[in-house]
Design a protein around this motif. Structure first.
Motif, PDB file in Angstrom:
ATOM      1  N   LYS A  42      10.031  78.659 -15.859  1.00 40.49           N
ATOM      2  CA  LYS A  42      11.330  79.202 -14.990  1.00 40.49           C
ATOM      3  C   LYS A  42      12.066  79.203 -16.072  1.00 40.49           C
ATOM      4  O   LYS A  42      12.293  78.845 -16.966  1.00 40.49           O
ATOM      5  N   PRO A  43      13.417  79.381 -16.051  1.00 38.38           N
ATOM      6  CA  PRO A  43      15.072  79.631 -16.685  1.00 38.38           C
ATOM      7  C   PRO A  43      15.343  78.382 -17.356  1.00 38.38           C
ATOM      8  O   PRO A  43      14.656  77.114 -16.240  1.00 38.38           O
ATOM      9  N   PRO A  44      15.694  78.178 -18.125  1.00 40.40           N
ATOM     10  CA  PRO A  44      16.661  77.304 -18.830  1.00 40.40           C
ATOM     11  C   PRO A  44      17.505  76.796 -17.388  1.00 40.40           C
ATOM     12  O   PRO A  44      18.252  77.144 -17.133  1.00 40.40           O
ATOM     13  N   GLY A  45      17.610  75.142 -16.783  1.00 37.88           N
ATOM     14  CA  GLY A  45      18.594  75.101 -15.985  1.00 37.88           C
ATOM     15  C   GLY A  45      17.995  75.019 -14.705  1.00 37.88           C
ATOM     16  O   GLY A  45      19.035  74.797 -13.887  1.00 37.88           O
ATOM     17  N   TYR A  46      16.861  75.078 -14.299  1.00 36.01           N
ATOM     18  CA  TYR A  46      15.785  75.915 -13.448  1.00 36.01           C
ATOM     19  C   TYR A  46      16.623  75.116 -12.149  1.00 36.01           C
ATOM     20  O   TYR A  46      15.539  73.064 -12.540  1.00 36.01           O
ATOM     21  N   ARG A  47      16.559  74.000 -11.063  1.00 36.20           N
ATOM     22  CA  ARG A  47      17.211  73.715  -9.899  1.00 36.20           C
ATOM     23  C   ARG A  47      16.421  74.223  -8.618  1.00 36.20           C
ATOM     24  O   ARG A  47      17.163  75.288  -7.801  1.00 36.20           O
ATOM     25  N   PRO A  48      15.041  73.891  -8.091  1.00 35.20           N
ATOM     26  CA  PRO A  48      14.491  74.675  -7.142  1.00 35.20           C
ATOM     27  C   PRO A  48      15.791  74.083  -5.966  1.00 35.20           C
ATOM     28  O   PRO A  48      15.417  73.057  -5.677  1.00 35.20           O
ATOM     29  N   GLY A  49      15.913  75.473  -4.709  1.00 34.36           N
ATOM     30  CA  GLY A  49      16.381  75.443  -3.612  1.00 34.36           C
ATOM     31  C   GLY A  49      18.334  75.415  -4.255  1.00 34.36           C
ATOM     32  O   GLY A  49      19.015  74.944  -3.275  1.00 34.36           O
ATOM     33  N   ALA A  50      18.253  75.417  -5.573  1.00 35.51           N
ATOM     34  CA  ALA A  50      19.865  75.126  -5.898  1.00 35.51           C
ATOM     35  C   ALA A  50      20.133  76.624  -5.827  1.00 35.51           C
ATOM     36  O   ALA A  50      19.278  77.110  -6.841  1.00 35.51           O
ATOM     37  N   TRP A  51      21.639  77.046  -6.302  1.00 35.54           N
ATOM     38  CA  TRP A  51      22.019  78.338  -6.795  1.00 35.54           C
ATOM     39  C   TRP A  51      21.621  77.830  -8.036  1.00 35.54           C
ATOM     40  O   TRP A  51      22.534  77.382  -8.645  1.00 35.54           O
ATOM     41  N   PRO A  52      21.841  78.851  -8.588  1.00 37.38           N
ATOM     42  CA  PRO A  52      21.706  79.128 -10.173  1.00 37.38           C
ATOM     43  C   PRO A  52      22.647  78.318 -10.685  1.00 37.38           C
ATOM     44  O   PRO A  52      24.078  78.778 -10.409  1.00 37.38           O
ATOM     45  N   THR A  53      22.705  77.987 -12.308  1.00 36.45           N
ATOM     46  CA  THR A  53      23.779  77.596 -12.940  1.00 36.45           C
ATOM     47  C   THR A  53      24.641  78.707 -12.831  1.00 36.45           C
ATOM     48  O   THR A  53      24.584  80.372 -13.291  1.00 36.45           O
ATOM     49  N   GLY A  54      25.638  78.656 -12.573  1.00 41.24           N
ATOM     50  CA  GLY A  54      27.339  79.726 -12.965  1.00 41.24           C
ATOM     51  C   GLY A  54      27.651  80.470 -11.747  1.00 41.24           C
ATOM     52  O   GLY A  54      28.204  81.981 -11.355  1.00 41.24           O
TER      53      GLY A  54
END
Length: 110
Positions: A42-54
């Motif tokens: 998974k990419p760094p800062g990955y949160r399942p079910g959330a919009w990607p960072t930025g």
């Protein structure tokens, strides 16, 4: 035994063991368990079910017509519904229907 060549096959043919050897090879291939490939990390800062960072959800679609135009169109439609006969008069550009609503007025391209 996975390393065999033509001389091994010729020897098995002479001894009559080729058929059983091939069946054993098929059985070994069917029962061999292969592990599925590992999923990519998974990419760094990955949160399942959330919009990607930025990023953020998209904006709602823009209204193509102002609210007053919708109200005017609804009023014209209601007025058209209260007219007497709609079977003949519902056709666009009907000369007998002179109410002036948008459904009866021919459109002109600018």
């Amino acid at each position: 035994m996975t390393d065999f060549d033509a001389s091994d096959i010729a020897a098995m043919r002479k001894e009559g063991d080729l058929r059983s050897f091939l069946r054993d090879q098929l059985r070994a291939g069917r029962t061999q368990k292969t592990t599925p490939p590992a999923p990519p990390p998974k990419p760094p800062g990955y949160r399942p079910g959330a919009w990607p960072t930025g990023t953020r959800p998209p904006d709602p679609p823009a209204q193509r017509h102002p609210p007053a135009a919708w109200e005017t169109a609804l009023t014209e439609y209601r007025n058209w519904l209260t007219t007497a006969d709609h079977t003949e008069l519902a056709q666009p550009n009907n000369l007998r229907h002179q109410c002036g609503c948008a459904a009866c007025t021919p459109r002109r391209n600018p």
